[in-house]
Write a protein that holds these residues in place. Structure first.
Motif, PDB file in Angstrom:
ATOM      1  N   LEU A 218      -4.745   3.601   6.594  1.00  0.00           N
ATOM      2  CA  LEU A 218      -5.015   4.956   7.092  1.00  0.00           C
ATOM      3  C   LEU A 218      -5.508   5.873   5.985  1.00  0.00           C
ATOM      4  O   LEU A 218      -6.445   6.654   6.175  1.00  0.00           O
ATOM      5  CB  LEU A 218      -3.748   5.543   7.725  1.00  0.00           C
ATOM      6  CG  LEU A 218      -3.494   5.216   9.193  1.00  0.00           C
ATOM      7  CD1 LEU A 218      -2.205   5.874   9.660  1.00  0.00           C
ATOM      8  CD2 LEU A 218      -4.651   5.686  10.059  1.00  0.00           C
ATOM      9  N   LEU A 219      -4.880   5.778   4.825  1.00  0.00           N
ATOM     10  CA  LEU A 219      -5.273   6.648   3.718  1.00  0.00           C
ATOM     11  C   LEU A 219      -6.688   6.352   3.239  1.00  0.00           C
ATOM     12  O   LEU A 219      -7.383   7.256   2.751  1.00  0.00           O
ATOM     13  CB  LEU A 219      -4.291   6.501   2.558  1.00  0.00           C
ATOM     14  CG  LEU A 219      -2.923   7.157   2.762  1.00  0.00           C
ATOM     15  CD1 LEU A 219      -1.963   6.747   1.652  1.00  0.00           C
ATOM     16  CD2 LEU A 219      -3.052   8.678   2.820  1.00  0.00           C
ATOM     17  N   THR A 220      -7.120   5.118   3.346  1.00  0.00           N
ATOM     18  CA  THR A 220      -8.470   4.773   2.906  1.00  0.00           C
ATOM     19  C   THR A 220      -9.519   5.091   3.967  1.00  0.00           C
ATOM     20  O   THR A 220     -10.707   5.151   3.656  1.00  0.00           O
ATOM     21  CB  THR A 220      -8.567   3.272   2.545  1.00  0.00           C
ATOM     22  OG1 THR A 220      -8.097   2.481   3.643  1.00  0.00           O
ATOM     23  CG2 THR A 220      -7.727   2.973   1.311  1.00  0.00           C
ATOM     24  N   SER A 221      -9.091   5.289   5.206  1.00  0.00           N
ATOM     25  CA  SER A 221     -10.044   5.606   6.273  1.00  0.00           C
ATOM     26  C   SER A 221      -9.990   7.069   6.712  1.00  0.00           C
ATOM     27  O   SER A 221     -10.958   7.582   7.276  1.00  0.00           O
ATOM     28  CB  SER A 221      -9.801   4.705   7.486  1.00  0.00           C
ATOM     29  OG  SER A 221      -8.482   4.870   7.989  1.00  0.00           O
ATOM     30  N   LEU A 222      -8.859   7.735   6.450  1.00  0.00           N
ATOM     31  CA  LEU A 222      -8.699   9.142   6.791  1.00  0.00           C
ATOM     32  C   LEU A 222      -8.327   9.923   5.534  1.00  0.00           C
ATOM     33  O   LEU A 222      -7.859   9.360   4.556  1.00  0.00           O
ATOM     34  CB  LEU A 222      -7.591   9.326   7.833  1.00  0.00           C
ATOM     35  CG  LEU A 222      -7.746   8.603   9.174  1.00  0.00           C
ATOM     36  CD1 LEU A 222      -6.474   8.772   9.990  1.00  0.00           C
ATOM     37  CD2 LEU A 222      -8.946   9.143   9.941  1.00  0.00           C
ATOM     38  N   SER A 223      -8.496  11.226   5.569  1.00  0.00           N
ATOM     39  CA  SER A 223      -7.999  12.063   4.476  1.00  0.00           C
ATOM     40  C   SER A 223      -6.566  12.451   4.793  1.00  0.00           C
ATOM     41  O   SER A 223      -6.175  12.589   5.941  1.00  0.00           O
ATOM     42  CB  SER A 223      -8.865  13.323   4.317  1.00  0.00           C
ATOM     43  OG  SER A 223      -8.813  14.107   5.500  1.00  0.00           O
ATOM     44  N   GLY A 224      -5.764  12.616   3.757  1.00  0.00           N
ATOM     45  CA  GLY A 224      -4.373  12.987   3.975  1.00  0.00           C
ATOM     46  C   GLY A 224      -3.504  12.594   2.811  1.00  0.00           C
ATOM     47  O   GLY A 224      -3.979  12.263   1.724  1.00  0.00           O
ATOM     48  N   ALA A 225      -2.198  12.644   3.039  1.00  0.00           N
ATOM     49  CA  ALA A 225      -1.221  12.304   2.012  1.00  0.00           C
ATOM     50  C   ALA A 225      -0.067  11.563   2.660  1.00  0.00           C
ATOM     51  O   ALA A 225       0.235  11.772   3.844  1.00  0.00           O
ATOM     52  CB  ALA A 225      -0.711  13.562   1.318  1.00  0.00           C
ATOM     53  N   ALA A 226       0.595  10.686   1.886  1.00  0.00           N
ATOM     54  CA  ALA A 226       1.707   9.909   2.421  1.00  0.00           C
ATOM     55  C   ALA A 226       2.411   9.183   1.288  1.00  0.00           C
ATOM     56  O   ALA A 226       1.887   9.054   0.179  1.00  0.00           O
ATOM     57  CB  ALA A 226       1.208   8.898   3.450  1.00  0.00           C
ATOM     58  N   TYR A 227       3.599   8.672   1.602  1.00  0.00           N
ATOM     59  CA  TYR A 227       4.340   7.822   0.676  1.00  0.00           C
ATOM     60  C   TYR A 227       3.931   6.367   0.896  1.00  0.00           C
ATOM     61  O   TYR A 227       3.876   5.889   2.031  1.00  0.00           O
ATOM     62  CB  TYR A 227       5.845   7.957   0.900  1.00  0.00           C
ATOM     63  CG  TYR A 227       6.470   9.116   0.151  1.00  0.00           C
ATOM     64  CD1 TYR A 227       6.979   8.929  -1.135  1.00  0.00           C
ATOM     65  CD2 TYR A 227       6.540  10.375   0.722  1.00  0.00           C
ATOM     66  CE1 TYR A 227       7.555   9.982  -1.835  1.00  0.00           C
ATOM     67  CE2 TYR A 227       7.107  11.446   0.033  1.00  0.00           C
ATOM     68  CZ  TYR A 227       7.615  11.233  -1.249  1.00  0.00           C
ATOM     69  OH  TYR A 227       8.171  12.284  -1.938  1.00  0.00           O
ATOM     70  N   VAL A 228       3.659   5.667  -0.210  1.00  0.00           N
ATOM     71  CA  VAL A 228       3.369   4.232  -0.171  1.00  0.00           C
ATOM     72  C   VAL A 228       4.141   3.565  -1.300  1.00  0.00           C
ATOM     73  O   VAL A 228       4.638   4.225  -2.214  1.00  0.00           O
ATOM     74  CB  VAL A 228       1.858   3.942  -0.325  1.00  0.00           C
ATOM     75  CG1 VAL A 228       1.069   4.523   0.835  1.00  0.00           C
ATOM     76  CG2 VAL A 228       1.333   4.472  -1.653  1.00  0.00           C
ATOM     77  N   LEU A 229       4.245   2.256  -1.244  1.00  0.00           N
ATOM     78  CA  LEU A 229       4.900   1.518  -2.321  1.00  0.00           C
ATOM     79  C   LEU A 229       4.183   1.774  -3.647  1.00  0.00           C
ATOM     80  O   LEU A 229       2.967   1.975  -3.684  1.00  0.00           O
ATOM     81  CB  LEU A 229       4.901   0.030  -2.020  1.00  0.00           C
ATOM     82  CG  LEU A 229       5.968  -0.446  -1.034  1.00  0.00           C
ATOM     83  CD1 LEU A 229       5.650  -1.847  -0.536  1.00  0.00           C
ATOM     84  CD2 LEU A 229       7.360  -0.417  -1.673  1.00  0.00           C
ATOM     85  N   GLU A 230       4.927   1.751  -4.729  1.00  0.00           N
ATOM     86  CA  GLU A 230       4.381   2.111  -6.029  1.00  0.00           C
ATOM     87  C   GLU A 230       3.179   1.250  -6.412  1.00  0.00           C
ATOM     88  O   GLU A 230       2.193   1.762  -6.950  1.00  0.00           O
ATOM     89  CB  GLU A 230       5.473   1.997  -7.086  1.00  0.00           C
ATOM     90  CG  GLU A 230       5.092   2.592  -8.424  1.00  0.00           C
ATOM     91  CD  GLU A 230       6.288   2.710  -9.348  1.00  0.00           C
ATOM     92  OE1 GLU A 230       6.359   3.713 -10.076  1.00  0.00           O
ATOM     93  OE2 GLU A 230       7.139   1.808  -9.339  1.00  0.00           O
TER      94      GLU A 230
END
Length: 291
Positions: A218-230
């Motif tokens: 999602l982050l690579t296809s949409l703009s935004g922010a989120a928590y992901v694994l380190e």
């Protein structure tokens, strides 16, 4: 139902690409399309949605996926029961939390083979609730998961922790993060609780995801922010797709091993549990050194 239909469906769930699945299964793209259409005729619903942005599961496809994994698991187990596998006939079925598939999986498999060289391992990725249900029913022998469900027949130990950090396509500070485009991670109950305590203003949003790989997509296809694994965050930052949100607090997720109490003191399971402790202790230690 032909098991090839299930195998093709599950591979496509992972690749999200008809071309890539065709290459991995050594068949043509038309064969993949034909198998998916045949499976959709059998189940009576559309399982995938194709668009210019790629291939994605429909709601019905998302509901079907865990059952498809169960069908394949039962099929492989049935084959193992009727064949001389030349590995002393021993197979240990291991459940693994979805998000942990990408963390040192090669080293994990190596450790398991070192301690039990004459054992075949069947690994299945799933969510904690289904993994615990499979432990109770006997479909899984041992599991590594995020959220233990306490049952009289199950035994759990803490293995270590994994670390989630916030990344964003918008900037590297919380003040630059838009709540309208923030994607709420829901990786486990403990993660959700920690997130709500640390970032209460980012709890009530319009989109929530429960899997790290899906969040990265999602982050690579949409703009935004989120928590992901380190390790996913490092890859996103290195590629230029995201920035690390420097003042967002990291969230630690505990990792547990679970097994049926009847297996707790059996030699093979003690060896395997020890190897898992070493694996996730090493992962936690490496993470600390990197910081």
């Amino acid at each position: 139902m032909q098991i090839e239909l299930i195998d093709t469906f599950l591979d496509l769930c992972e690749t999200k690409s008809f071309n890539q699945t065709a290459e991995r299964l050594s068949v043509t793209q038309s064969t993949v399309s034909g198998r998916i259409k045949s499976l959709e005729r059998v189940v009576g619903v559309r399982l995938f949605r194709r668009s210019r942005s790629g291939t994605a599961l429909t709601i019905q496809g998302l509901r079907f996926e865990p059952h498809a994994r169960s069908i394949r698991h039962d099929w492989v187990t049935a084959l193992n029961a009727t064949r001389d596998t030349a590995i002393a006939g021993v197979t240990i079925r291991m459940g693994l939390q979805h998000d942990l598939l990408g963390i040192e999986i090669k080293q994990l498999i190596g450790r398991m083979r070192d301690v039990l060289p004459d054992t075949a391992f069947l690994l299945e990725a799933d969510y904690s609730s289904q993994i615990c249900a499979d432990l109770i029913s006997g479909k899984q022998d041992i599991a590594v998961l995020y959220s233990p469900i306490i049952q009289p027949d199950l035994y759990f130990e803490t293995l270590g922790e994994v670390r989630y950090v916030m990344v964003s396509t918008q900037g590297n500070a919380l003040a630059e993060i838009s709540k309208q485009t923030y994607i709420l991670a829901n990786y486990s109950a403990s993660f959700a609780h920690a997130h709500a305590a640390l970032l209460p203003d980012f709890t009530h949003v319009s989109l929530s995801i429960g899997q790290n790989a899906a969040m990265v997509d999602l982050l690579t296809s949409l703009s935004g922010a989120a928590y992901v694994l380190e390790h996913s965050a490092k890859a996103l930052v290195a590629s230029g797709a995201c920035h690390l949100v420097q003042d967002a607090p990291p969230i630690l997720q505990s990792v547990f091993v679970g097994l049926n109490v009847r297996n707790r003191h059996r030699t093979a399971y003690r060896k395997l549990t020890k190897a898992l402790h070493e694996q996730y202790a090493a992962t936690t230690s490496a993470r600390s050194r990197d910081r």
